[in-house]
Design an enzyme around this catalytic site. Structure first.
Site, PDB file in Angstrom:
ATOM      1  N   ARG A   1       6.006 -28.007   7.744  1.00  0.00           N
ATOM      2  CA  ARG A   1       6.520 -27.683   6.409  1.00  0.00           C
ATOM      3  C   ARG A   1       5.641 -26.622   5.747  1.00  0.00           C
ATOM      4  NH1 ARG A   1       7.812 -32.641   2.665  1.00  0.00           N
ATOM      5  NH2 ARG A   1       8.954 -31.020   1.519  1.00  0.00           N
TER       6      ARG A   1
ATOM      7  N   CYS B   1       1.579 -31.761  -2.385  1.00  0.00           N
ATOM      8  CA  CYS B   1       2.416 -32.060  -1.224  1.00  0.00           C
ATOM      9  C   CYS B   1       3.832 -31.666  -1.600  1.00  0.00           C
ATOM     10  CB  CYS B   1       2.293 -33.530  -0.834  1.00  0.00           C
ATOM     11  SG  CYS B   1       2.693 -34.681  -2.169  1.00  0.00           S
TER      12      CYS B   1
END
Length: 292
Positions: free
Chosen positions: A183, A241
């Site tokens: 990611r 995150c």
């Protein structure tokens, strides 16, 4: 400040095993993953005796807040009501746990510390370590008498969107990206509108805080890990995150290593929705010389 608790120590405090002498803690079970956000059925199938189920999406975030990412922090009043539903009283020790290495339970750890609860610990090794130690599980729901604890937010450091940008873009700070490496690199993005990472952020997947047994690495090993990522103790550190959940695990790991770090609650879910904010892909942390 102790961050972790071992299964045998928790069992003793709960009166399940011999040796308990301190106050009995309130145990909170935070079953949640991005793929399976509702962990109630897993909780009902087997949990630490007396553990109260925590609905991460509903109780550890305030979705009435807009523009602050997918899991905005709850208000002081809302979190006070939540703490009381859990049966918490001011001064109670708390143990938080999940079945994913503490990666969701750490959000409860961080919020409780932020709310002024002094004694909050994460069950090291999560539910699997409890099982492996041979301790029992209960099934069904746990009903608690309401508590009277009051949240007093401000116990933990946060950074906002601009402050996170400043940390990432300056040689005077480090911003860690706690998401999976793919990611960060922009190879996949399952939920947010743009793939990649904040320019200047350093990839530090949360899962690397844990050993093969699902327990946190030792303090020395964590210090070595973060030193390799450019954290020297002399410059400010922040973590983000997708939406401020697993980044709390990063903050906990940094605390175990003796490093104070701030959480960026909005995280990439906020940043990626701001078209004026750049997003970069690839493995390099800076695309990218520091801007200032």
């Amino acid at each position: 400040m102790r961050i972790l608790i071992e299964p045998d120590e928790l069992a003793a405090l709960l009166g399940i095993a011999a040796g308990g002498s301190a106050a009995r803690p309130v145990v909170l079970d935070v079953r949640w993953t991005l793929a399976e956000p509702d962990g109630r059925e897993a909780y009902r199938a087997g949990h630490v005796p007396g553990a109260v189920y925590v609905d991460l999406d509903a109780e550890l975030a305030d979705h009435a807040v807009t523009g602050e990412g997918r899991h905005p922090l709850p208000t002081e009043a809302a979190f006070t009501a939540t703490m009381r539903r859990w049966g918490l009283h001011d001064g109670d020790p708390v143990v938080v746990m999940d079945d994913a290495g503490g990666t969701s339970a750490a959000r409860a750890w961080w919020l409780l510390r932020h709310a002024g609860v002094e004694d909050v610990r994460i069950l090291d090794g999560a539910l699997s370590a409890w099982r492996e130690a041979g301790h029992p599980l209960d099934t069904g729901d746990v009903e608690t008498e309401p508590g009277d604890a009051t949240a007093r937010l401000g116990g933990m450091r946060t950074v906002d969107l601009d402050e996170a940008d400043a940390l990432a873009s300056s040689a005077r700070g480090v911003l860690l990206d706690a998401r999976a490496g793919e990611r960060y690199r922009g190879e996949v993005e399952p939920i947010d509108p743009r793939a990649g990472h904040i320019p200047g952020a350093v990839s530090a997947p949360t899962i690397d805080n844990l050993g093969p047994d699902g327990r946190f690495l030792s303090a020395d090993a964590l210090r070595d890990r973060f030193a390799a990522l450019g954290i020297d103790g002399a410059h400010p550190v922040g973590a983000y995150c997708g939406s401020g959940i697993t980044a709390a695990h990063e903050v906990a790991a940094l605390a175990i290593a003796g490093i104070d770090a701030a959480l960026y609650p909005g995280s990439f879910s906020q940043w990626s929705r701001r078209p004026e904010r750049p997003v970069v892909t690839g493995a390099a942390p800076k695309g990218d010389a520091p801007r200032a």
